[in-house]
Design a protein around this motif. Structure first.
Motif, PDB file in Angstrom:
ATOM      1  N   LEU A 284      68.249 -35.154 -99.371  1.00 32.24           N
ATOM      2  CA  LEU A 284      68.095 -34.731 -97.935  1.00 32.24           C
ATOM      3  C   LEU A 284      66.683 -34.273 -97.566  1.00 32.24           C
ATOM      4  O   LEU A 284      66.199 -34.689 -96.586  1.00 32.24           O
ATOM      5  CB  LEU A 284      69.141 -33.480 -97.791  1.00 32.24           C
ATOM      6  N   GLU A 285      66.139 -33.459 -98.470  1.00 31.85           N
ATOM      7  CA  GLU A 285      64.771 -32.817 -98.269  1.00 31.85           C
ATOM      8  C   GLU A 285      63.815 -33.644 -98.196  1.00 31.85           C
ATOM      9  O   GLU A 285      62.769 -34.006 -97.449  1.00 31.85           O
ATOM     10  CB  GLU A 285      64.671 -31.799 -99.028  1.00 31.85           C
ATOM     11  N   GLU A 286      63.960 -34.944 -99.348  1.00 33.92           N
ATOM     12  CA  GLU A 286      62.734 -35.679 -99.435  1.00 33.92           C
ATOM     13  C   GLU A 286      62.845 -37.358 -99.029  1.00 33.92           C
ATOM     14  O   GLU A 286      61.867 -37.875 -98.807  1.00 33.92           O
ATOM     15  CB  GLU A 286      62.494 -35.792-100.840  1.00 33.92           C
ATOM     16  N   ALA A 287      64.173 -37.487 -98.511  1.00 29.90           N
ATOM     17  CA  ALA A 287      64.237 -38.823 -97.954  1.00 29.90           C
ATOM     18  C   ALA A 287      65.011 -38.863 -96.533  1.00 29.90           C
ATOM     19  O   ALA A 287      64.730 -39.251 -95.780  1.00 29.90           O
ATOM     20  CB  ALA A 287      65.061 -39.712 -98.960  1.00 29.90           C
ATOM     21  N   ILE A 288      66.409 -38.179 -96.620  1.00 28.85           N
ATOM     22  CA  ILE A 288      67.209 -38.346 -95.462  1.00 28.85           C
ATOM     23  C   ILE A 288      66.602 -37.739 -94.065  1.00 28.85           C
ATOM     24  O   ILE A 288      66.633 -38.297 -93.199  1.00 28.85           O
ATOM     25  CB  ILE A 288      68.668 -37.927 -95.780  1.00 28.85           C
ATOM     26  N   ALA A 289      66.244 -36.424 -94.245  1.00 23.46           N
ATOM     27  CA  ALA A 289      65.567 -35.856 -93.330  1.00 23.46           C
ATOM     28  C   ALA A 289      64.258 -36.170 -92.738  1.00 23.46           C
ATOM     29  O   ALA A 289      64.225 -36.339 -91.515  1.00 23.46           O
ATOM     30  CB  ALA A 289      65.536 -34.256 -93.725  1.00 23.46           C
ATOM     31  N   PRO A 290      63.542 -36.702 -93.608  1.00 20.82           N
ATOM     32  CA  PRO A 290      62.273 -37.326 -93.198  1.00 20.82           C
ATOM     33  C   PRO A 290      62.582 -38.684 -92.489  1.00 20.82           C
ATOM     34  O   PRO A 290      61.909 -38.881 -91.453  1.00 20.82           O
ATOM     35  CB  PRO A 290      61.611 -37.518 -94.393  1.00 20.82           C
TER      36      PRO A 290
END
Length: 158
Positions: free
Chosen positions: A55-61
């Motif tokens: 979530l923090e490192e791929a999906i949210a970005p």
């Protein structure tokens, strides 16, 4: 070929499954699934922490149209840390965190256009990352662990 909607439904199944673990007693929550294996608590923490990381490192970005910071990690070290982390949270907290992070991933994925769903990004190591590959991979990952947990729960509750 599986549709995006079907993949999202399969990816969301973890929410229902993990929520059902609330009924498991504390002994079952912390008992190894088999000799030398993780406990239900460990598996849930493992899934939750991978969801948090993606979530923090791929999906949210991706959803925010920012570069990915996702990097390939030492899986064994990550998983060992997940087992240690599991010891710091009670059952309710781990279940709620798992539901929260998977729910947030699902919310962000729902905002993506069809083009963004298949767009290939570069991760922090310069490797390709695409949502349309990530989701099926993690459905398979979930399935592996859900089968382990279901087998344990069947024998534990019998």
């Amino acid at each position: 070929m599986t549709s995006r909607a079907q993949l999202m439904d399969e990816f969301a199944y973890l929410l229902t499954f993990v929520d059902s673990l609330r009924q498991l007693d504390d002994a079952g929550w912390t008992a190894p699934l088999a000799a030398g294996k993780w406990s239900t608590r460990d598996v849930v923490a493992h899934i939750m922490l991978w969801d948090k990381y993606f979530l923090e490192e791929a999906i949210a970005p991706i959803a925010a149209h920012h570069p990915l910071t996702l990097k390939h990690l030492d899986f064994d070290a990550f998983n060992r840390n997940a087992v240690e982390y599991a010891k710091t949270k009670d059952k309710t907290a781990l279940i709620e965190l798992t539901i929260r992070y998977r729910g947030e991933i699902l919310e962000r994925l729902r905002t993506l256009s069809d083009e963004e769903w298949v767009e290939v990004h570069q991760d922090g190591d310069g490797h390709p990352f695409a949502v349309d590959h990530y989701v099926p991979d993690f459905i398979a990952h979930d399935g592996h662990h859900i089968k382990q947990l279901q087998a344990f729960l069947h024998t534990y509750s019998a």
